[in-house]
Write an enzyme that holds these catalytic residues in place. Sequence first.
Site, PDB file in Angstrom:
ATOM      1  N   GLY A 263      11.035  -6.284  -6.658  1.00 41.69           N
ATOM      2  CA  GLY A 263      11.911  -5.494  -7.513  1.00 41.69           C
ATOM      3  C   GLY A 263      13.344  -5.465  -7.022  1.00 41.69           C
ATOM      4  O   GLY A 263      14.241  -5.022  -7.744  1.00 41.69           O
TER       5      GLY A 263
ATOM      6  N   ASP B 134      21.050 -14.224  13.485  1.00 35.87           N
ATOM      7  CA  ASP B 134      21.794 -15.111  12.593  1.00 35.87           C
ATOM      8  C   ASP B 134      21.422 -14.865  11.137  1.00 35.87           C
ATOM      9  O   ASP B 134      22.248 -14.991  10.243  1.00 35.87           O
ATOM     10  CB  ASP B 134      21.477 -16.569  12.936  1.00 35.87           C
ATOM     11  CG  ASP B 134      21.867 -16.920  14.359  1.00 35.87           C
ATOM     12  OD1 ASP B 134      23.059 -16.788  14.678  1.00 35.87           O
ATOM     13  OD2 ASP B 134      20.981 -17.288  15.149  1.00 35.87           O
TER      14      ASP B 134
ATOM     15  N   LYS C  47      -2.263 -11.631  15.196  1.00 33.49           N
ATOM     16  CA  LYS C  47      -3.323 -10.612  15.174  1.00 33.49           C
ATOM     17  C   LYS C  47      -2.894  -9.344  14.468  1.00 33.49           C
ATOM     18  O   LYS C  47      -3.322  -8.236  14.833  1.00 33.49           O
ATOM     19  CB  LYS C  47      -3.807 -10.267  16.596  1.00 33.49           C
ATOM     20  CG  LYS C  47      -4.061 -11.436  17.510  1.00 33.49           C
ATOM     21  CD  LYS C  47      -5.104 -12.368  16.999  1.00 33.49           C
ATOM     22  CE  LYS C  47      -5.308 -13.534  17.962  1.00 33.49           C
ATOM     23  NZ  LYS C  47      -6.107 -14.596  17.338  1.00 33.49           N
TER      24      LYS C  47
ATOM     25  N   ASP D 179      12.279 -14.935 -10.639  1.00 31.98           N
ATOM     26  CA  ASP D 179      13.307 -14.277 -11.450  1.00 31.98           C
ATOM     27  C   ASP D 179      14.588 -13.983 -10.660  1.00 31.98           C
ATOM     28  O   ASP D 179      15.687 -14.125 -11.190  1.00 31.98           O
ATOM     29  CB  ASP D 179      12.762 -12.967 -12.038  1.00 31.98           C
ATOM     30  CG  ASP D 179      12.282 -12.026 -10.960  1.00 31.98           C
ATOM     31  OD1 ASP D 179      11.228 -12.315 -10.341  1.00 31.98           O
ATOM     32  OD2 ASP D 179      12.943 -11.021 -10.692  1.00 31.98           O
TER      33      ASP D 179
ATOM     34  N   THR E  21       6.040   8.677 -10.546  1.00 33.21           N
ATOM     35  CA  THR E  21       6.428   7.273 -10.482  1.00 33.21           C
ATOM     36  C   THR E  21       5.313   6.425 -11.063  1.00 33.21           C
ATOM     37  O   THR E  21       4.190   6.895 -11.255  1.00 33.21           O
ATOM     38  CB  THR E  21       6.740   6.822  -9.048  1.00 33.21           C
ATOM     39  OG1 THR E  21       7.350   5.523  -9.095  1.00 33.21           O
ATOM     40  CG2 THR E  21       5.477   6.723  -8.198  1.00 33.21           C
TER      41      THR E  21
ATOM     42  N   GLN F 195       1.700   5.112  -3.023  1.00 33.80           N
ATOM     43  CA  GLN F 195       1.247   5.762  -1.796  1.00 33.80           C
ATOM     44  C   GLN F 195       2.411   6.446  -1.094  1.00 33.80           C
ATOM     45  O   GLN F 195       2.273   7.538  -0.545  1.00 33.80           O
ATOM     46  CB  GLN F 195       0.630   4.737  -0.838  1.00 33.80           C
ATOM     47  CG  GLN F 195      -0.644   4.098  -1.353  1.00 33.80           C
ATOM     48  CD  GLN F 195      -1.258   3.159  -0.327  1.00 33.80           C
ATOM     49  OE1 GLN F 195      -1.330   3.484   0.848  1.00 33.80           O
ATOM     50  NE2 GLN F 195      -1.712   2.002  -0.767  1.00 33.80           N
TER      51      GLN F 195
ATOM     52  N   ASN G 100       2.076   0.232  -3.295  1.00 23.24           N
ATOM     53  CA  ASN G 100       2.657   0.827  -2.101  1.00 23.24           C
ATOM     54  C   ASN G 100       3.632   1.967  -2.384  1.00 23.24           C
ATOM     55  O   ASN G 100       3.654   2.960  -1.655  1.00 23.24           O
ATOM     56  CB  ASN G 100       3.341  -0.245  -1.250  1.00 23.24           C
ATOM     57  CG  ASN G 100       2.340  -1.047  -0.440  1.00 23.24           C
ATOM     58  OD1 ASN G 100       1.268  -0.554  -0.118  1.00 23.24           O
ATOM     59  ND2 ASN G 100       2.696  -2.276  -0.107  1.00 23.24           N
TER      60      ASN G 100
ATOM     61  N   LYS H 111       7.968   1.049   1.970  1.00 21.03           N
ATOM     62  CA  LYS H 111       8.253   1.898   0.806  1.00 21.03           C
ATOM     63  C   LYS H 111       8.371   3.372   1.187  1.00 21.03           C
ATOM     64  O   LYS H 111       8.990   4.161   0.475  1.00 21.03           O
ATOM     65  CB  LYS H 111       7.152   1.741  -0.243  1.00 21.03           C
ATOM     66  CG  LYS H 111       7.027   0.333  -0.799  1.00 21.03           C
ATOM     67  CD  LYS H 111       7.881   0.119  -2.026  1.00 21.03           C
ATOM     68  CE  LYS H 111       7.664  -1.261  -2.611  1.00 21.03           C
ATOM     69  NZ  LYS H 111       8.521  -1.549  -3.750  1.00 21.03           N
TER      70      LYS H 111
ATOM     71  N   SER I 247       2.360  -0.421  -8.723  1.00 27.22           N
ATOM     72  CA  SER I 247       1.112  -1.150  -8.535  1.00 27.22           C
ATOM     73  C   SER I 247       0.507  -0.847  -7.190  1.00 27.22           C
ATOM     74  O   SER I 247      -0.545  -1.349  -6.854  1.00 27.22           O
ATOM     75  CB  SER I 247       1.377  -2.643  -8.658  1.00 27.22           C
ATOM     76  OG  SER I 247       2.271  -3.042  -7.646  1.00 27.22           O
TER      77      SER I 247
END
Lengths: 310, 310
Positions: free
Chosen positions: A176, A168, A268, A206, A71, A79, A76, A49, A74
């Site tokens: 969104g 490929d 990891k 959706d 803005t 931030q 990211n 983002k 929820s």
Amino acid sequence: MRQELLATSIRIQEYIHRTPVISSKTINSISGAEVFFKCENFQKMGAFKMRGAINAILNLTEEQKNRGVVTHSSGNFAQAVSLSAKLLGIKASIVMPSSAPKVKQEAVAGYGGEITISEPTLEARQAAADKIVNETGATFLHPSNDMDVILGNSTAAQELIEEHNNLDVLMTPVGGGGLIAGTGLAANYFGNGCVVIGGEPMLVDDAYRSLQSGKIESNTRIDTVADGLRTTLGDINFPIIQEHVKEIIRVEEDEIIAAMRMIWERMKIIIEPSCAVPFAAVLREPEKFKNKKVGIIISGGNVDLGKLPF
Amino acid sequence: MRQELLATSIRIQEYIHRTPVISSKTINSISGAEVFFKCENFQKMGAFKMRGAINAILNLTEEQKNRGVVTHSSGNFAQAVSLSAKLLGIKASIVMPSSAPKVKQEAVAGYGGEITISEPTLEARQAAADKIVNETGATFLHPSNDMDVILGNSTAAQELIEEHNNLDVLMTPVGGGGLIAGTGLAANYFGNGCVVIGGEPMLVDDAYRSLQSGKIESNTRIDTVADGLRTTLGDINFPIIQEHVKEIIRVEEDEIIAAMRMIWERMKIIIEPSCAVPFAAVLREPEKFKNKKVGIIISGGNVDLGKLPF
């Protein structure tokens, strides 16, 4: 468009990390595909983002910058806007739903974003943001339905293709629609025939239904573990998705959790549930990806460690 | 010794990953030091133990290789010996305590190691291993008190120093002593004056007390969250540690967990509790590391995700 994509990449490069692309023989052996993970979990503030947010703000006029940005998100994107605004010395107001993970609220505050808490409905969030716009003249930035955000997002795929120019398939999660739209543009102009496939939770399908019906569909429930994918497409990104995305594969909740756990255990690295959705799609339909070179955008790594699904 | 260290590095390089060295502005800002993490959690089988195991097996005679190898280990060395043996086409017998995390037992089996479960005491483990040696003529490999293992372990620090040749401090966790001994040798011969500092849980501070008393001390309890550090030093690595390790800093359990969580949250990488101990030491004594260039060997990433300490 090709020139705009390249210009965006150059515009934002000093503000973002060029994230690594990593592979795992074990993951390839399990999936039957050759998978290249573009690690946006290592991006500044922990998610792709950042790319869209910084691009959108860099494209504002000086007058707009002086009035600040607002803005609702929820997590990211909140931030990302906060950190981008901080880097550019402007003010950011963030409307966050009361349901947003604590770790994300703390991060927004840590980056200097001014938080307004709203009810966790899209309507309440938008109303709170509109109020700030009306009072301060700040520019509203949409997390996914904004052409500058989409162009910024495209740069993750551009970088991945630069390093692996014979993919490929390119895959992203679909929430969104801002990431897959940008990825679709990058694949179209630089991908050497690479097709774009989205991964979406069955519970919030959706985008899958929107591609079937030809109009933007909504969700009746949003309780997927992939908390970054609960939103729906917008009128700016939908036509791009229709043109440049080949298909969307839907996956079950347990498949998302298993894929997430596999990436944590084998590679990891810490990834959000949302990012596990494309890899879950590869595991669900292995014949489709057998021996293919598959790039997957690992979209973020901001997980609330106190609330893991395993 | 300098030649032996270099020869080891060349001998094992085709069998191991050259792991990345990563940094984080946030981590540096929190700690006040400039920290370089050598990510052995991304090593084959998920830990630095691969380096010592493969080196020890490569140094066996053909006749010894034909008879196979045996070890006892609570986890990572068992995986390392199993994978090394598999890569070289020889047989590995692994004695594992019944307390070993399930994820580690599964990994050993996955790499083709033949598992014998023993009581979770050092004596029972050694007895079971001795029995296999007597019956099969296999060579016993000690996880930490073996010069070939120590030399193999030294290569992680060698690689880190190659990339950052002006470190002030090199840090590792201290368990059986094999990693810090190898790191001490690497720092002495290639470190340009870099000192080596160990991190050890207060609960199992045998190495700290051993350096004080001049003889190998044991622990009365072993219930630290840093499950890789429950073992004690050996007669081969202790003299090396006495010569090449400047000091050992002890940390509390809650400091280990907080440091581990900070690395997970900020760096988005999965590390074992044991690896968080050196960084916990930096956070505990910040004045000692202020503005210093500090290399930390992140020793492994094999965590049982079902049993996280947070």
